[in-house]
Design a protein around this motif. Structure first.
Motif, mmCIF file in Angstrom:
data_model
loop_
_atom_site.group_PDB
_atom_site.id
_atom_site.type_symbol
_atom_site.label_atom_id
_atom_site.label_comp_id
_atom_site.label_asym_id
_atom_site.label_seq_id
_atom_site.Cartn_x
_atom_site.Cartn_y
_atom_site.Cartn_z
ATOM 1 N N THR A 36 0.820 -1.226 0.000
ATOM 2 C CA THR A 36 0.000 0.000 0.000
ATOM 3 C C THR A 36 0.851 1.272 0.000
ATOM 4 N N ASP A 37 2.152 1.154 0.323
ATOM 5 C CA ASP A 37 3.017 2.342 0.211
ATOM 6 C C ASP A 37 3.087 2.795 -1.244
ATOM 7 N N LYS A 82 -1.475 -1.671 14.860
ATOM 8 C CA LYS A 82 -2.118 -0.467 14.290
ATOM 9 C C LYS A 82 -3.064 -0.788 13.126
ATOM 10 N N VAL A 83 -3.684 -1.941 13.230
ATOM 11 C CA VAL A 83 -4.740 -2.306 12.264
ATOM 12 C C VAL A 83 -5.917 -2.755 13.125
ATOM 13 N N ARG A 157 5.479 -3.787 9.535
ATOM 14 C CA ARG A 157 4.716 -2.559 9.265
ATOM 15 C C ARG A 157 3.818 -2.799 8.065
ATOM 16 N N ARG A 159 -0.584 -2.164 6.449
ATOM 17 C CA ARG A 159 -1.981 -1.762 6.603
ATOM 18 C C ARG A 159 -2.840 -3.013 6.349
ATOM 19 N N ASP A 162 -2.363 -5.015 3.155
ATOM 20 C CA ASP A 162 -1.048 -5.663 3.059
ATOM 21 C C ASP A 162 -1.041 -6.981 3.818
#
Ligand code: OOG
Ligand code: MG
Length: 275
Positions: A36-37, A82-83, A157, A159, A162
């Motif tokens: 997603t980057d 963080k999801v 790391r 999202r 991913d």
């Protein structure tokens, strides 16, 4: 400033190519930057298509589907990673490790281990609209489990799309040897304590898993139904970590004490080049 997409930018990759990219990263122990980057448009539906394409590749090369796993079903995991939405992924027999056997940390990129409640399905479970009660009724037995997660993304790391494409970081899993009929356990109140080096690292109960692992099982059936898939009798489902994951290489031995469901001890071995 807009940047030129490079030739490896995921914009130019199909679902099948993304599946190959992730499988190659796993096979070679190579870390990727989050898809997603570079591809902000990667949505969950496409990510699940990538996950399914990777499963097809695994089956083509001789792995057998053994069940499914949930990820990010506890607040502890959602905060750390963080999801904040649970995800579903596939398990194959290649990921299943025999109880009591150590694991070579060098097989993986940055392995972490986490305690889970596993269920063995006595009945198939087909969404949509499966309730926790219906999910519980499909369970035959309940076991302790430890999952080894090994995100193919740098520093874990990612999202949501991913991690979905990456089969929810699945690496390996161990099942406890004690299997209890579902009627004999209080599924939402099963305890775990993680110990290493003479210290207790964390404690939790299965209530941490969406309030009840049966809720997680129902969610798995309902998420799978959106793409015409279901869970079959005989499959194992890992319902999601009850605590944060522990980096495998920080301790030579990590003990997961599940009380009446028994103890799973994970020893990490350093593998030598000649092995
Ligand atoms: C994603 C997988 C999470 C769980 O049990 O919550 C997971 C990750 O943390 O890399 O397997
Ligand atoms: Mg897990």
């Amino acid at each position: 400033m807009p940047t030129e997409p490079d030739s490896e930018a995921p914009e130019s990759l199909s679902v099948a190519e993304l599946a190959d990219l992730l499988l190659a990263a796993e096979a070679e122990g190579r870390e990727l930057t989050p898809l997603t980057d570079r591809w902000a448009g990667l949505d969950l539906a496409t990510a699940y298509a990538v996950q399914d394409a990777a499963l097809d590749r695994r089956l083509q090369r001789g792995e057998r589907l053994s069940g499914a796993k949930l990820g990010l079903t506890s607040v502890a995991k959602q905060r750390t990673m963080k999801v904040d939405e649970p995800v579903v992924a596939w398990l194959t027999d290649r990921m299943a490790r025999p109880a009591g056997r150590g694991v070579a940390a060098t097989e993986f990129i940055h392995p972490r281990v986490e305690p889970e409640i596993a269920v063995l399905l006595a009945q198939p479970l087909r969404g949509p609209d499966v309730t926790a009660e219906e999910a519980r009724a499909a369970i035959g037995s309940v076991m302790a489990a430890v999952e080894l997660i090994d995100s193919r993304y740098q520093d874990f790391r990612f999202r949501a799309p991913d991690v979905v494409a990456d089969n929810a970081s699945a690496g390996a899993y161990w099942l406890g040897e004690r299997r209890l009929p579902v009627a004999e356990v209080d599924l939402a109140r099963l305890p775990v304590a993680i110990r290493a080096g003479g210290r207790t690292l964390a404690t939790a109960t299965s209530e941490a898993v969406l309030g009840d692992p049966a809720e997680a099982l129902a969610l798995a059936a309902n998420v799978l139904a959106a793409r015409g898939r279901h869970l079959s009798a005989g499959q194992v489902v890992l319902t999601g970590a009850m605590t944060d994951a522990v980096p495998l290489t920080e301790h030579p031995q990590i003990e997961f004490d599940f009380g009446e469901l028994g103890l799973i001890s994970i020893e990490s071995e350093v593998r030598h080049a000649a092995d």
